[in-house]
Write a protein that holds these residues in place. Structure first.
Motif, PDB file in Angstrom:
ATOM      1  N   GLN A  94     -70.756 -26.247 110.789  1.00 34.95           N
ATOM      2  CA  GLN A  94     -69.829 -26.186 109.654  1.00 34.95           C
ATOM      3  C   GLN A  94     -68.544 -25.446 110.022  1.00 34.95           C
ATOM      4  O   GLN A  94     -67.445 -25.861 109.645  1.00 34.95           O
ATOM      5  N   ILE A  95     -68.688 -24.330 110.763  1.00 37.99           N
ATOM      6  CA  ILE A  95     -67.506 -23.578 111.171  1.00 37.99           C
ATOM      7  C   ILE A  95     -66.636 -24.409 112.106  1.00 37.99           C
ATOM      8  O   ILE A  95     -65.410 -24.472 111.945  1.00 37.99           O
ATOM      9  N   VAL A  96     -67.267 -25.074 113.076  1.00 38.35           N
ATOM     10  CA  VAL A  96     -66.503 -25.858 114.051  1.00 38.35           C
ATOM     11  C   VAL A  96     -65.816 -27.033 113.364  1.00 38.35           C
ATOM     12  O   VAL A  96     -64.654 -27.354 113.646  1.00 38.35           O
TER      13      VAL A  96
ATOM     14  N   ALA B 236     -55.782 -35.009 125.522  1.00 37.46           N
ATOM     15  CA  ALA B 236     -57.181 -35.239 125.168  1.00 37.46           C
ATOM     16  C   ALA B 236     -57.832 -33.961 124.642  1.00 37.46           C
ATOM     17  O   ALA B 236     -58.629 -34.004 123.685  1.00 37.46           O
ATOM     18  N   THR B 237     -57.489 -32.823 125.250  1.00 38.23           N
ATOM     19  CA  THR B 237     -58.029 -31.543 124.783  1.00 38.23           C
ATOM     20  C   THR B 237     -57.544 -31.231 123.373  1.00 38.23           C
ATOM     21  O   THR B 237     -58.316 -30.790 122.508  1.00 38.23           O
ATOM     22  N   VAL B 238     -56.261 -31.466 123.123  1.00 36.52           N
ATOM     23  CA  VAL B 238     -55.707 -31.209 121.790  1.00 36.52           C
ATOM     24  C   VAL B 238     -56.387 -32.091 120.756  1.00 36.52           C
ATOM     25  O   VAL B 238     -56.765 -31.631 119.662  1.00 36.52           O
ATOM     26  N   ARG B 239     -56.582 -33.360 121.072  1.00 35.54           N
ATOM     27  CA  ARG B 239     -57.248 -34.267 120.134  1.00 35.54           C
ATOM     28  C   ARG B 239     -58.684 -33.822 119.867  1.00 35.54           C
ATOM     29  O   ARG B 239     -59.164 -33.871 118.721  1.00 35.54           O
ATOM     30  N   ASP B 240     -59.380 -33.392 120.920  1.00 36.09           N
ATOM     31  CA  ASP B 240     -60.760 -32.924 120.741  1.00 36.09           C
ATOM     32  C   ASP B 240     -60.811 -31.698 119.834  1.00 36.09           C
ATOM     33  O   ASP B 240     -61.645 -31.619 118.922  1.00 36.09           O
ATOM     34  N   ARG B 241     -59.930 -30.719 120.082  1.00 35.69           N
ATOM     35  CA  ARG B 241     -59.984 -29.483 119.291  1.00 35.69           C
ATOM     36  C   ARG B 241     -59.648 -29.756 117.824  1.00 35.69           C
ATOM     37  O   ARG B 241     -60.274 -29.204 116.926  1.00 35.69           O
ATOM     38  N   LEU B 242     -58.682 -30.623 117.571  1.00 33.51           N
ATOM     39  CA  LEU B 242     -58.324 -30.930 116.193  1.00 33.51           C
ATOM     40  C   LEU B 242     -59.352 -31.843 115.522  1.00 33.51           C
ATOM     41  O   LEU B 242     -59.385 -31.938 114.293  1.00 33.51           O
ATOM     42  N   ALA B 243     -60.196 -32.481 116.333  1.00 35.16           N
ATOM     43  CA  ALA B 243     -61.290 -33.287 115.779  1.00 35.16           C
ATOM     44  C   ALA B 243     -62.556 -32.461 115.576  1.00 35.16           C
ATOM     45  O   ALA B 243     -63.569 -32.985 115.120  1.00 35.16           O
ATOM     46  N   GLY B 244     -62.509 -31.172 115.942  1.00 34.40           N
ATOM     47  CA  GLY B 244     -63.668 -30.313 115.758  1.00 34.40           C
ATOM     48  C   GLY B 244     -64.623 -30.304 116.926  1.00 34.40           C
ATOM     49  O   GLY B 244     -65.787 -29.937 116.761  1.00 34.40           O
ATOM     50  N   VAL B 245     -64.158 -30.707 118.110  1.00 35.92           N
ATOM     51  CA  VAL B 245     -64.994 -30.695 119.314  1.00 35.92           C
ATOM     52  C   VAL B 245     -64.696 -29.416 120.081  1.00 35.92           C
ATOM     53  O   VAL B 245     -63.646 -29.273 120.710  1.00 35.92           O
ATOM     54  N   TRP B 246     -65.632 -28.466 120.016  1.00 33.42           N
ATOM     55  CA  TRP B 246     -65.489 -27.168 120.702  1.00 33.42           C
ATOM     56  C   TRP B 246     -66.783 -26.913 121.468  1.00 33.42           C
ATOM     57  O   TRP B 246     -67.840 -26.735 120.863  1.00 33.42           O
ATOM     58  N   PRO B 247     -66.750 -26.904 122.813  1.00 29.31           N
ATOM     59  CA  PRO B 247     -67.974 -26.690 123.591  1.00 29.31           C
ATOM     60  C   PRO B 247     -68.649 -25.383 123.214  1.00 29.31           C
ATOM     61  O   PRO B 247     -67.998 -24.367 122.988  1.00 29.31           O
TER      62      PRO B 247
ATOM     63  N   VAL C  41     -62.133 -14.606 113.959  1.00 29.83           N
ATOM     64  CA  VAL C  41     -63.420 -14.071 113.503  1.00 29.83           C
ATOM     65  C   VAL C  41     -64.466 -15.174 113.332  1.00 29.83           C
ATOM     66  O   VAL C  41     -65.559 -15.100 113.905  1.00 29.83           O
ATOM     67  N   PRO C  42     -64.195 -16.247 112.573  1.00 25.39           N
ATOM     68  CA  PRO C  42     -65.231 -17.282 112.446  1.00 25.39           C
ATOM     69  C   PRO C  42     -65.513 -18.024 113.743  1.00 25.39           C
ATOM     70  O   PRO C  42     -66.664 -18.402 114.007  1.00 25.39           O
ATOM     71  N   VAL C  43     -64.478 -18.210 114.582  1.00 28.44           N
ATOM     72  CA  VAL C  43     -64.696 -18.945 115.833  1.00 28.44           C
ATOM     73  C   VAL C  43     -65.597 -18.150 116.772  1.00 28.44           C
ATOM     74  O   VAL C  43     -66.546 -18.687 117.359  1.00 28.44           O
ATOM     75  N   ARG C  44     -65.319 -16.867 116.943  1.00 30.53           N
ATOM     76  CA  ARG C  44     -66.171 -16.048 117.803  1.00 30.53           C
ATOM     77  C   ARG C  44     -67.595 -15.989 117.257  1.00 30.53           C
ATOM     78  O   ARG C  44     -68.567 -15.995 118.019  1.00 30.53           O
TER      79      ARG C  44
END
Length: 227
Positions: free
Chosen positions: A121-123, A155-166, A198-201
């Motif tokens: 949910q956070i991601v 591609a990295t920017v698109r992934d992060r804005l799509a909610g893809v965070w390893p 805070v929420p990401v960490r």
């Protein structure tokens, strides 16, 4: 115009109990906008909106009683000039009030951060948050332009804005650096960055802890059923 001076403390009226004016009810007390309103009302307690507006108009900045009332109740986020003027009237340092104002402006764009939310949910909300920032202007910032400004692969920017965070703590520092770069590129000031940090960490740490707990459970399960 006379030099800006605060209102005299002897003109304050005590809040109830004990007589005097009641404390103002603050809208939205659980968010930054409400905390800003509560801080302003606490700094100005004992003075009416009309008294504050008259003194500010005479010494600092023309303000109406309605403007003061909206700032003290949390019905809107006041302008920075209004916050500084109210701080002068109250005789307090405006630094913390301006920090709360910055947080109040950017909190609506921040990812979800409340007890009980899962990492997914956070991601997901982080991706939605960054996408909302990209579309904040009259026209959305193209991905290729955002990638060039942030010096990141498109591609990295698109992934992060799509909610893809390893997931995983081993990626945490790199992802936080990428997040900082994207936030600065999208116009978020450093003073508001903690709304995202805070929420990401928490999400990255929770994912690593969940994996470690699953690994421990699997080991205990295997040991229990060894021949």
């Amino acid at each position: 115009m006379p030099p800006p001076v605060p209102l005299s403390p002897c003109t304050r009226c005590r809040y109830r109990p004990g007589g005097g004016r009641p404390r103002r009810a603050v809208h939205l007390p659980d968010i930054a906008q409400g905390r800003l309103a509560a801080a302003l009302d606490d700094a100005l307690r004992g003075w009416t909106d009309t008294e504050v507006a008259a003194h500010a108009t005479a010494t600092v900045l023309p303000l109406s009683a309605a403007t003061v009332g909206r700032a003290r109740s949390g019905r809107c986020v006041p302008l920075a000039e209004t916050v500084k003027a109210l701080a002068v009237v109250a005789g307090v340092d405006p630094g913390e009030l301006l920090r709360l104002r910055t947080e109040a402006i950017w909190q609506p764009y921040a990812p979800v951060d409340r007890p009980g939310v899962t990492r997914s949910q956070i991601v997901w909300s982080l991706g939605q948050s960054l996408e909302a920032l990209r579309c904040r202007g009259r026209t959305p910032v193209p991905y290729r332009v955002l990638a060039r400004r942030a010096a990141l692969p498109e591609a990295t920017v698109r992934d992060r804005l799509a909610g893809v965070w390893p997931a995983g703590l081993q990626h945490q520092d790199r992802l936080v650096r990428q997040l900082d770069t994207l936030l600065r590129t999208l116009g978020v000031p450093d003073a508001a960055a903690d709304l995202w940090h805070v929420p990401v960490r928490r999400a990255l740490r929770r994912s690593a802890l969940d994996r470690a707990e699953r690994w421990r459970r699997s080991i205990r399960h295997r040991v229990r059923y060894l021949p």
